[in-house]
Design an enzyme around this catalytic site. Sequence first.
Site, PDB file in Angstrom:
ATOM      1  N   ALA A 257       0.872  -1.326  -0.056  1.00 24.70           N
ATOM      2  CA  ALA A 257       0.061   0.111   0.168  1.00 24.70           C
ATOM      3  C   ALA A 257       0.754   1.054   0.137  1.00 24.70           C
ATOM      4  CB  ALA A 257      -0.863   0.048   1.090  1.00 24.70           C
ATOM      5  N   ASP A 258       0.549   2.335  -0.676  1.00 24.53           N
ATOM      6  CA  ASP A 258       1.041   3.544  -0.885  1.00 24.53           C
ATOM      7  C   ASP A 258       0.304   4.485   0.181  1.00 24.53           C
ATOM      8  OD1 ASP A 258       3.288   4.019  -3.145  1.00 24.53           O
ATOM      9  OD2 ASP A 258       2.083   2.352  -3.775  1.00 24.53           O
ATOM     10  N   ARG A 259      -0.996   3.975   0.302  1.00 28.74           N
ATOM     11  CA  ARG A 259      -1.597   4.954   1.359  1.00 28.74           C
ATOM     12  C   ARG A 259      -3.020   4.116   1.892  1.00 28.74           C
ATOM     13  NH1 ARG A 259      -2.255  10.933   2.307  1.00 28.74           N
ATOM     14  NH2 ARG A 259      -0.486  11.039   0.732  1.00 28.74           N
TER      15      ARG A 259
END
Length: 832
Positions: A257-259
Amino acid sequence: MATLQAIKYSRGKLQVLDQLRLPHEHHYDEITTSEEAFDCIRSMRVRGAPAIAIVAALAHAAELHNGSCTANTPEETIAHIDSRLDYLKQSRPTAVDLSNAISLLKVAVRAAEIDGLEHPEAKEAILNAYIETAEDILARDLENNTAIGAFGAGWLQQQHNASPDRKISVLTHCNTGSLATSGHGTALGIIRTLHSRGLLQHAYCTETRPYNQGSRLTSFELVFEGIPATLITDSMAGALFAVRGAAMNIGAVIVGADRVVRNGDTANKIGTYSLAVLARHHGIKFVVAAPTTSIDLATETGAGIEIEERKREELTQISGPVVNADGTIDTSRTARVAIADQTINVWNPAFDVTPNALIDAIMTEKGAVVKGADGKFDFSGVMPERWAALRLEPPNCTSSAHFLLGWYVSSAAASVPGPLQLRSQQQQQPIFSGAEAGASTTTSRSAPAYREKLLSLHKSLVDIPSVSGAETDAAEFLAGYLEKQGYQVHLQEVPRLDPNNTSTSSSNTTPGGHAAIKRYNVIAWPHLEYPHLPRVLVTSHIDVVPPYIPYSIDSSSAHDVSSDTLIRGRGSVDAKGSVAAQVVAVEELVASGAVRSHDLILLYVVGEETRGDGMKYFSQSTDVGRQLEAAVFGEPTENKLACGHKGSGGGTVRARGKAGHSGYPELGKSATELLVRALVRIVDADLGSSARYGNTTVNIGTLEGGVAANVIPAHASARLAIRVAVGNQTTGSKIVRKRVEQILRDTDPDAFTLDWSEGYGPVRCDCDVEGFETFVANYGTDVPNLVGNKVNYLYGPGSILVAHGDNEGLQVRDLEEAVEGYKKLILHILRD
């Protein structure tokens, strides 16, 4: 140590592996400025949310170390750092790790100790604060990744009842391994851990268009690690699930996940959303692996995530080394070719958002987060302070005392859920009536008045088999006991410990069907008024080592008890003897008026015998440790006052060889032989010593490797526990680690990896108190797990030499001497 290093750093020097050249060429770029770091990130020569944050932070650290800042005042120095960080933040705006790291760095420079310093010393202090914080971001990422791998593997094992006889297969997307982090990886770290535990049948990876991180990077890491794997195109996932899902026991899609935002919506590499839809249709678990630094609680839903759109050429063109007519690859020649009409319109978002409804679990370094019965994710268990901050407004006050334990103690706040649950809101009675304080029915005239109370509490605690991970009954008993004595009591829920990997962190869910069992630290203070800052923490642990041994005492009745009477049972020494003696000592001091009750607070933690997760969680979720003058730790020291103890380090050494037939050893490479040679060198080596703590010692706890006597083993591993006697608390474990790494390189420069667990160097304790015999301990304690600049004391009844054996026990006099010893220590601390 990571198998593959995307980032190489030493103070003042940063090298970043150019991932655009992989898998055919290994080339490290020297990064000396923020501009070079920005270009490195933007061009995707480095990628992966954790690695992006690390490179940005370390690039500016190297820049500052090498004299880039010409500011003349503290204010100008901070402004210079802020401007460079704001510039770097724009390199990849979607990755929240980057913005979180930048926020952390800005806080660090403002917290630098510059009072009384003039220029240039003040400037130097600010720069050092930045550099040390940036280096800590690098170190913590590797620790977090290892923990994520353990939690994810444990959760999947539970969900699928996986075993070496019933392995599972998984699919992963993009690249989330050593190349995307400081090492081990997040989603790929879970796959690594499954493989190392013998639970993985097969790993599938998508090519991950348009930048092909899966085919270029993930497949490269999987092959490098010897993990059975297959590469597919992004569009083959649905067919894979339908055709091979049952036969290959495909149990999960695991992504990074990037965010991750507050409701659990997750931004990740484009194509993740499609995989989540397909997984749900086929009944396959969809798991997100992300450190808490990737969780953005300030953004409520995925609609608030800024999605980066990239240039059109990434879809219409492709480049790489030239493939010769004979199939060999010529890395000296590259070519860029068009794969689409160059005038076609292009939409190229780098990420998509997967709705929380399609996500089954989010794995963090602090445990697994799963949806509740309401279908919502609740991050309070892994991020208590940040989660609570979303729901509570601070009271109107000017004193930090109002925030003492990280929750608000008032009639309004009492009903607010938080990491610490108040057990009793009713008005408490004053502590100890005069009759109760001195009551005793013991007939021995030489016995102290508190003997019966002490022995009764000790027996009640030892009667409860609170082996690490199952401490609930002990915590609830102790909380109830303290409430009856008039204490204010909090039970602080601590995330569950993973029994499949007790050398790692804790988790709210564990294999074995124990997810519903909760664990609690017990926090109590012997006074009614709050808020107030205590001066002294009195603490020990309520967990014990297996196996459970029932309580027994060498007497037929209370009338037969003497100072020489022997008490046996698991925990009678380590450390329920300390708990009982501490509680009685505090009761005696408060009842007699010898100390002010509001100067003391009690803490009894879980998990000390495994990884110290109870104390660590207490330190993370409260500010008590930073406010204290002193802490008194209870451990079996034979009622001597410890001047400190050795540090702790170690981890898993893995050797990689080449399989072959034992009749032809020249055609293979024995991983077991390499490992044995390395271990002998490690054991025989001087890993460091000191006059105070003696020699650093090594214990080889487990050895694994090979498949048969007539097969040259391709893999072997050993787990080491090291007692560190060199350096200080901060540096000692690092010094030993470097020496072990050098031994492994000298044995074979390519065969070994070292997964080093969290460690620390020798721990100093204060022993300059009149009336105590002193010594230095060789075992570890919770002392380094409690944050704060305070004085530490280590003391308690019984001997560590029997504490973990089948003959664990101590005499009544040991407990009674400990009560007096604790009273003497507390009075010494509070003498002013």
